[in-house]
Design a protein around this motif. Sequence first.
Motif, PDB file in Angstrom:
ATOM      1  N   PRO A 104      44.088   5.206 -73.560  1.00 47.95           N
ATOM      2  CA  PRO A 104      42.642   4.995 -73.531  1.00 47.95           C
ATOM      3  C   PRO A 104      42.157   4.607 -72.127  1.00 47.95           C
ATOM      4  CG  PRO A 104      43.735   3.108 -74.524  1.00 47.95           C
ATOM      5  CD  PRO A 104      44.802   4.138 -74.290  1.00 47.95           C
ATOM      6  N   ILE A 105      41.120   5.269 -71.698  1.00 47.78           N
ATOM      7  CA  ILE A 105      40.562   4.970 -70.372  1.00 47.78           C
ATOM      8  C   ILE A 105      39.735   3.694 -70.471  1.00 47.78           C
ATOM      9  CG2 ILE A 105      39.051   5.823 -68.536  1.00 47.78           C
ATOM     10  CD1 ILE A 105      39.757   8.692 -69.513  1.00 47.78           C
ATOM     11  N   GLU A 106      40.253   2.635 -69.883  1.00 47.61           N
ATOM     12  CA  GLU A 106      39.525   1.355 -69.924  1.00 47.61           C
ATOM     13  C   GLU A 106      38.642   1.196 -68.696  1.00 47.61           C
ATOM     14  OE1 GLU A 106      40.833  -2.190 -71.387  1.00 47.61           O
ATOM     15  OE2 GLU A 106      41.322  -1.174 -73.262  1.00 47.61           O
ATOM     16  N   VAL A 107      39.114   1.754 -67.612  1.00 45.72           N
ATOM     17  CA  VAL A 107      38.374   1.611 -66.354  1.00 45.72           C
ATOM     18  C   VAL A 107      38.250   2.979 -65.698  1.00 45.72           C
ATOM     19  CG1 VAL A 107      38.387   0.556 -64.050  1.00 45.72           C
ATOM     20  CG2 VAL A 107      39.306  -0.715 -66.016  1.00 45.72           C
ATOM     21  N   VAL A 108      37.028   3.297 -65.275  1.00 41.17           N
ATOM     22  CA  VAL A 108      36.847   4.479 -64.436  1.00 41.17           C
ATOM     23  C   VAL A 108      36.396   4.008 -63.064  1.00 41.17           C
ATOM     24  CG1 VAL A 108      35.483   6.558 -64.012  1.00 41.17           C
ATOM     25  CG2 VAL A 108      36.200   5.991 -66.339  1.00 41.17           C
ATOM     26  N   VAL A 109      37.048   4.510 -62.042  1.00 49.82           N
ATOM     27  CA  VAL A 109      36.593   4.273 -60.673  1.00 49.82           C
ATOM     28  C   VAL A 109      36.033   5.594 -60.171  1.00 49.82           C
ATOM     29  CG1 VAL A 109      37.284   3.611 -58.343  1.00 49.82           C
ATOM     30  CG2 VAL A 109      38.335   2.493 -60.345  1.00 49.82           C
ATOM     31  N   PHE A 110      34.714   5.650 -60.063  1.00 48.77           N
ATOM     32  CA  PHE A 110      34.090   6.885 -59.603  1.00 48.77           C
ATOM     33  C   PHE A 110      33.897   6.774 -58.100  1.00 48.77           C
ATOM     34  CE2 PHE A 110      30.795   9.967 -58.728  1.00 48.77           C
ATOM     35  CZ  PHE A 110      31.261  11.062 -59.440  1.00 48.77           C
ATOM     36  N   ASN A 111      34.682   7.524 -57.388  1.00 49.17           N
ATOM     37  CA  ASN A 111      34.818   7.311 -55.951  1.00 49.17           C
ATOM     38  C   ASN A 111      34.594   8.583 -55.132  1.00 49.17           C
ATOM     39  OD1 ASN A 111      35.609   5.442 -53.816  1.00 49.17           O
ATOM     40  ND2 ASN A 111      37.470   6.687 -53.633  1.00 49.17           N
ATOM     41  N   LEU A 112      33.829   9.514 -55.704  1.00 48.08           N
ATOM     42  CA  LEU A 112      33.545  10.736 -54.958  1.00 48.08           C
ATOM     43  C   LEU A 112      32.459  10.492 -53.928  1.00 48.08           C
ATOM     44  CD1 LEU A 112      33.425  13.546 -57.650  1.00 48.08           C
ATOM     45  CD2 LEU A 112      35.315  12.930 -56.131  1.00 48.08           C
TER      46      LEU A 112
ATOM     47  N   THR B 295      34.847  -0.187 -68.453  1.00 50.76           N
ATOM     48  CA  THR B 295      34.288  -0.532 -67.143  1.00 50.76           C
ATOM     49  C   THR B 295      34.148   0.729 -66.302  1.00 50.76           C
ATOM     50  OG1 THR B 295      35.430  -2.672 -67.225  1.00 50.76           O
ATOM     51  CG2 THR B 295      34.639  -1.953 -65.073  1.00 50.76           C
ATOM     52  N   ILE B 296      33.012   0.875 -65.671  1.00 55.19           N
ATOM     53  CA  ILE B 296      32.798   1.997 -64.756  1.00 55.19           C
ATOM     54  C   ILE B 296      32.413   1.425 -63.396  1.00 55.19           C
ATOM     55  CG2 ILE B 296      31.509   4.128 -64.323  1.00 55.19           C
ATOM     56  CD1 ILE B 296      31.014   4.372 -67.318  1.00 55.19           C
ATOM     57  N   LEU B 297      33.328   1.557 -62.452  1.00 55.22           N
ATOM     58  CA  LEU B 297      33.099   1.034 -61.097  1.00 55.22           C
ATOM     59  C   LEU B 297      32.702   2.192 -60.203  1.00 55.22           C
ATOM     60  CD1 LEU B 297      36.363  -1.142 -60.945  1.00 55.22           C
ATOM     61  CD2 LEU B 297      34.042  -1.954 -61.452  1.00 55.22           C
ATOM     62  N   VAL B 298      31.502   2.120 -59.672  1.00 56.15           N
ATOM     63  CA  VAL B 298      30.977   3.243 -58.902  1.00 56.15           C
ATOM     64  C   VAL B 298      30.903   2.882 -57.421  1.00 56.15           C
ATOM     65  CG1 VAL B 298      29.041   4.828 -58.629  1.00 56.15           C
ATOM     66  CG2 VAL B 298      29.641   3.964 -60.907  1.00 56.15           C
ATOM     67  N   THR B 299      31.719   3.532 -56.637  1.00 53.04           N
ATOM     68  CA  THR B 299      31.629   3.372 -55.190  1.00 53.04           C
ATOM     69  C   THR B 299      30.330   3.989 -54.715  1.00 53.04           C
ATOM     70  OG1 THR B 299      34.025   3.625 -55.018  1.00 53.04           O
ATOM     71  CG2 THR B 299      32.750   3.899 -52.986  1.00 53.04           C
ATOM     72  N   SER B 300      29.552   3.217 -53.985  1.00 52.28           N
ATOM     73  CA  SER B 300      28.326   3.780 -53.449  1.00 52.28           C
ATOM     74  C   SER B 300      28.235   3.455 -51.964  1.00 52.28           C
ATOM     75  CB  SER B 300      27.129   3.260 -54.235  1.00 52.28           C
ATOM     76  OG  SER B 300      25.987   4.045 -53.978  1.00 52.28           O
ATOM     77  N   ALA B 301      27.126   3.787 -51.378  1.00 53.58           N
ATOM     78  CA  ALA B 301      27.043   3.729 -49.916  1.00 53.58           C
ATOM     79  C   ALA B 301      25.688   3.184 -49.502  1.00 53.58           C
ATOM     80  CB  ALA B 301      27.246   5.116 -49.341  1.00 53.58           C
ATOM     81  N   THR B 302      25.606   2.797 -48.253  1.00 46.63           N
ATOM     82  CA  THR B 302      24.344   2.378 -47.675  1.00 46.63           C
ATOM     83  C   THR B 302      23.228   3.366 -48.012  1.00 46.63           C
ATOM     84  OG1 THR B 302      25.730   1.665 -45.824  1.00 46.63           O
ATOM     85  CG2 THR B 302      23.346   1.510 -45.540  1.00 46.63           C
ATOM     86  N   ALA B 303      23.567   4.637 -48.005  1.00 44.08           N
ATOM     87  CA  ALA B 303      22.564   5.677 -48.244  1.00 44.08           C
ATOM     88  C   ALA B 303      21.948   5.589 -49.635  1.00 44.08           C
ATOM     89  CB  ALA B 303      23.186   7.055 -48.050  1.00 44.08           C
TER      90      ALA B 303
ATOM     91  N   HIS C 142      27.583  -0.960 -59.567  1.00 47.78           N
ATOM     92  CA  HIS C 142      27.214  -0.146 -58.410  1.00 47.78           C
ATOM     93  C   HIS C 142      27.595  -0.940 -57.148  1.00 47.78           C
ATOM     94  CE1 HIS C 142      24.312   1.476 -55.362  1.00 47.78           C
ATOM     95  NE2 HIS C 142      24.609   2.606 -55.945  1.00 47.78           N
ATOM     96  N   ILE C 143      28.567  -0.402 -56.425  1.00 48.81           N
ATOM     97  CA  ILE C 143      29.165  -1.133 -55.306  1.00 48.81           C
ATOM     98  C   ILE C 143      28.772  -0.465 -53.991  1.00 48.81           C
ATOM     99  CG2 ILE C 143      31.335  -1.971 -54.322  1.00 48.81           C
ATOM    100  CD1 ILE C 143      32.564  -1.461 -57.201  1.00 48.81           C
TER     101      ILE C 143
ATOM    102  N   TYR D 271      37.141  -4.680 -56.461  1.00 43.03           N
ATOM    103  CA  TYR D 271      37.057  -3.762 -57.606  1.00 43.03           C
ATOM    104  C   TYR D 271      37.810  -4.342 -58.800  1.00 43.03           C
ATOM    105  CZ  TYR D 271      34.987   0.303 -55.201  1.00 43.03           C
ATOM    106  OH  TYR D 271      34.142   1.168 -54.542  1.00 43.03           O
ATOM    107  N   PHE D 272      39.022  -4.810 -58.536  1.00 43.59           N
ATOM    108  CA  PHE D 272      39.793  -5.326 -59.665  1.00 43.59           C
ATOM    109  C   PHE D 272      39.111  -6.557 -60.264  1.00 43.59           C
ATOM    110  CE2 PHE D 272      43.017  -7.965 -61.677  1.00 43.59           C
ATOM    111  CZ  PHE D 272      43.376  -7.087 -62.694  1.00 43.59           C
ATOM    112  N   PHE D 273      38.651  -7.442 -59.405  1.00 46.84           N
ATOM    113  CA  PHE D 273      37.976  -8.632 -59.919  1.00 46.84           C
ATOM    114  C   PHE D 273      36.797  -8.266 -60.812  1.00 46.84           C
ATOM    115  CE2 PHE D 273      34.621 -11.777 -59.848  1.00 46.84           C
ATOM    116  CZ  PHE D 273      35.285 -12.844 -60.430  1.00 46.84           C
ATOM    117  N   LEU D 274      35.987  -7.332 -60.333  1.00 48.69           N
ATOM    118  CA  LEU D 274      34.800  -6.942 -61.115  1.00 48.69           C
ATOM    119  C   LEU D 274      35.189  -6.429 -62.495  1.00 48.69           C
ATOM    120  CD1 LEU D 274      32.849  -5.169 -58.233  1.00 48.69           C
ATOM    121  CD2 LEU D 274      32.125  -7.272 -59.409  1.00 48.69           C
ATOM    122  N   SER D 275      36.300  -5.723 -62.567  1.00 49.77           N
ATOM    123  CA  SER D 275      36.722  -5.166 -63.862  1.00 49.77           C
ATOM    124  C   SER D 275      37.151  -6.252 -64.825  1.00 49.77           C
ATOM    125  CB  SER D 275      37.874  -4.174 -63.660  1.00 49.77           C
ATOM    126  OG  SER D 275      39.094  -4.882 -63.437  1.00 49.77           O
ATOM    127  N   GLN D 276      37.434  -7.439 -64.289  1.00 48.37           N
ATOM    128  CA  GLN D 276      37.935  -8.529 -65.129  1.00 48.37           C
ATOM    129  C   GLN D 276      36.866  -9.578 -65.421  1.00 48.37           C
ATOM    130  OE1 GLN D 276      41.196  -8.202 -66.323  1.00 48.37           O
ATOM    131  NE2 GLN D 276      40.956  -6.227 -65.295  1.00 48.37           N
TER     132      GLN D 276
END
Lengths: 266, 266, 266, 266
Positions: D92-100, D146-154, D192-193, D238-243
């Motif tokens: 089971p996918i518990e955490v997704v790190v969307f990092n594109l 948990t869905i952790l989304v890498t984002s940017a200044t933009a 949103h990170i 990232y890990f902390f946020l997931s916990q």
Amino acid sequence: MGPHPPHPGGIAPKPVCLVIGAGAGIGGHVGKRFAREGYHSVLCRRRDEEGLRRLVEEIETEGGQASGFLLDAAEPGSIEERVAGIETGIGPIEVVVFNLGAQIGDRPLKDTSYKAFELGWRLATFGLFRTASAVCPLMEERGRGTILVTSATAAVRGNAGQHSHAAAMGGRRMLCQSLNAEYSPKGIHVVHIVIDGAVDAPDTLGRMLGPERFRRLREARGLEHDGLLLPAEIAETYFFLSQQHRSAWTHEIDLRAFSDRPWWNH
Amino acid sequence: MGPHPPHPGGIAPKPVCLVIGAGAGIGGHVGKRFAREGYHSVLCRRRDEEGLRRLVEEIETEGGQASGFLLDAAEPGSIEERVAGIETGIGPIEVVVFNLGAQIGDRPLKDTSYKAFELGWRLATFGLFRTASAVCPLMEERGRGTILVTSATAAVRGNAGQHSHAAAMGGRRMLCQSLNAEYSPKGIHVVHIVIDGAVDAPDTLGRMLGPERFRRLREARGLEHDGLLLPAEIAETYFFLSQQHRSAWTHEIDLRAFSDRPWWNH
Amino acid sequence: MGPHPPHPGGIAPKPVCLVIGAGAGIGGHVGKRFAREGYHSVLCRRRDEEGLRRLVEEIETEGGQASGFLLDAAEPGSIEERVAGIETGIGPIEVVVFNLGAQIGDRPLKDTSYKAFELGWRLATFGLFRTASAVCPLMEERGRGTILVTSATAAVRGNAGQHSHAAAMGGRRMLCQSLNAEYSPKGIHVVHIVIDGAVDAPDTLGRMLGPERFRRLREARGLEHDGLLLPAEIAETYFFLSQQHRSAWTHEIDLRAFSDRPWWNH
Amino acid sequence: MGPHPPHPGGIAPKPVCLVIGAGAGIGGHVGKRFAREGYHSVLCRRRDEEGLRRLVEEIETEGGQASGFLLDAAEPGSIEERVAGIETGIGPIEVVVFNLGAQIGDRPLKDTSYKAFELGWRLATFGLFRTASAVCPLMEERGRGTILVTSATAAVRGNAGQHSHAAAMGGRRMLCQSLNAEYSPKGIHVVHIVIDGAVDAPDTLGRMLGPERFRRLREARGLEHDGLLLPAEIAETYFFLSQQHRSAWTHEIDLRAFSDRPWWNH
């Protein structure tokens, strides 16, 4: 991660975590959390000496170190002297948790006295300025330090009846950004933490609502009350932030219960 | 659009546009702009009685009505008494332009005295609170009114050396949102106007830079100096905002010269 | 202020105000407003040729100039060809009003198809990018131009059910900032206008609610419906923005009815 | 804290941390971090099978579990099928790190092709929408995720040359807020990170700058390169946020090196 090792050839004092605004909510729990990691927690609050003593004892019972002081932050010199006293008498302040609130409930403009408006600023904005003025030079000299600032929804949006609180918190946020701009490159980590919801804290929320409404709110928010922000869980994030490596520091972060709406939604 | 017609059966006083902070920059030009549209402009500033008199005369020469008062906004009661005096002696205050700045230039934390920090708040945040406390009940009774608040980049982001200014302006912005939340439904239009750049104003920018640096900056910004914010052009937007129909009110707006970078870019 | 005078020694074409998304709400009223000031309004919409003709006739009856075109902005090349056709056949595009919406009502994620999500982007974000790609080089050559972008609350905060709309509008806002950063120094004024509330528009709100609910909402919002955003009043602000002197340009502005809550309040 | 214990009476599969965009920077380090805590890290990237294999081996050498897949996120069905395959084949996918990412460097409008603009959206915005559409129903059924989304200044400000990137990231941020509004009350934590600075990553920054400029930048940022964002340190957050306990969830957070300026300063 964790506090720095003792000096070679002697017993160095523990690093200090100074909590300004240490009630039974966020402040107290953050104090406990840091004590558990080897910090000497210095707990300051305006009143309730008995509650303060209990908090210190709880920490000591757990094997930690703590001191408690009554401190009226509105009093000139109070914060400054406490900082100086800690540095000479207890140890170097590595972490400051600035946790003074200024919430006075919703009041229309006509019921918000000049005095209430000024007091909000004096505690929530000027209090942080004085604290920073006292600790930043010490931290700068040591090349490190952390200032964790509890903030509120009112720092990011004003609302009806929030004239005093929002003005004070909005000032606090901009002050945090100004402090960060000057001190982050010098190794001092300033974090503005938006507590965006009701905290399960008898001293603040409980006092504001009264015992009966507080009891009902807690029940309504689930068996474990985790529809409220649990201060012990908030403390986890505070501690984590203080341990972030300086290559990846957070300056702004928000916290709310999963079941609550963020301030921008309705 | 434009001020309301005279009462039937008598000569009604002109509606008043009260400018708090009426120097040779934004404040003075906004005062002129409203006078040109039939308002009685009441210009208040802390010093330079001679400059104030000149401003009033310029308006009168153009056929407009104006009055000038020296006013030390930091003085307790000063704003409140002026508001009361205008309402009984001149006419109903339909528009307030709150234009007090608190920019003291960039100063590191150690050079920002408690006094300077407090003064920033006293003028820029508390001054607006006192003004609103004085005029909002009057406007509420009349079911209409406009409060145009000059603000600055520092209201939306803190920066190095801006401890006092940013804290004061951040508080001002949140206060504007709180005022708006309470009073917009009652017909009072509060606008927070972010002046995001240097204004071609001898009284403020000119004083801060000194005559020589001010002259060079103006030259560098183009023949017509329109790489600086021209206060007469800023005044166009202030006047327009005061005339927006209540079905389409602006609460937040920014202004800068075309050739300048917005605060969020670099 | 106002459009530029005719060339000496010949009849110059009127400056064009191109409205992309010209229904009976904001787009149509903005088109009328500009026509009244001497612009040739070019009105484009996807359907309802009859309504389009009526709009053009209303403008002509008032003595203004207008043209109408059906335009499917989702169709490749449609915007680009229209821009080229206007420049050669009607006159130089001085103002673009980009008014395409992408609101599809609140839909949970599972009911938001890939197609709906993509269409939102294709109209609201990519449509603006294509428009800017077509007009910016022309405006840059002329050293001036204005792009007024209608935007929505969803550009500044996501909300439940707004997956497609918010993603499209959030992209639109950041695109506006990017366009502004590149083109403002070249004399092109880009404005992002947050319409933060319900607009009294039969084509959009009326269609979404159905006639009965729309009628009841209008009644609930006051005799003159001015608890809704009246499109004729919105048009006043659009026109004003297009006439701001380049020394004092607005990049971001919000609009809502006095009795409505700003998006950040609840 | 940490993944859930195995089912009684059988060997339950490890919880999965799915990383979409797992290069040698943030994605790879986050994958390693979760593997170290008992997650099975599933690493997906578009190319460099060799690098992917190395990453999996490093994790296995440390005693962790990992799988690697080449995945072209722009390809229809690619993400959806991978999610389905993991759920049936791995756990089971518990955490997704969307990092594109979708950074293509600064390009003026005229050099930003329609194709480049669309690809930015397709990867950075639509890719997240497809991922959420695939995993949210599964997580909702399990009552957590948990869905952790890498984002940017933009995502928070557009800038010159950032037309494609900013539009894509701005859409991403508003989509995160919309997902959060719908799914947070259902136990799904969306974060949103904002990565607000240069990351010490050979695959992205290194490729963009070329080896020589990348080497010089690293040297300029201090002995330990910690004037750049170190991906291993980012992974801690990232890990902390997931916990985080669900009573105190973060929705938006920023990260930058201590010596870097936040996006709002200059």
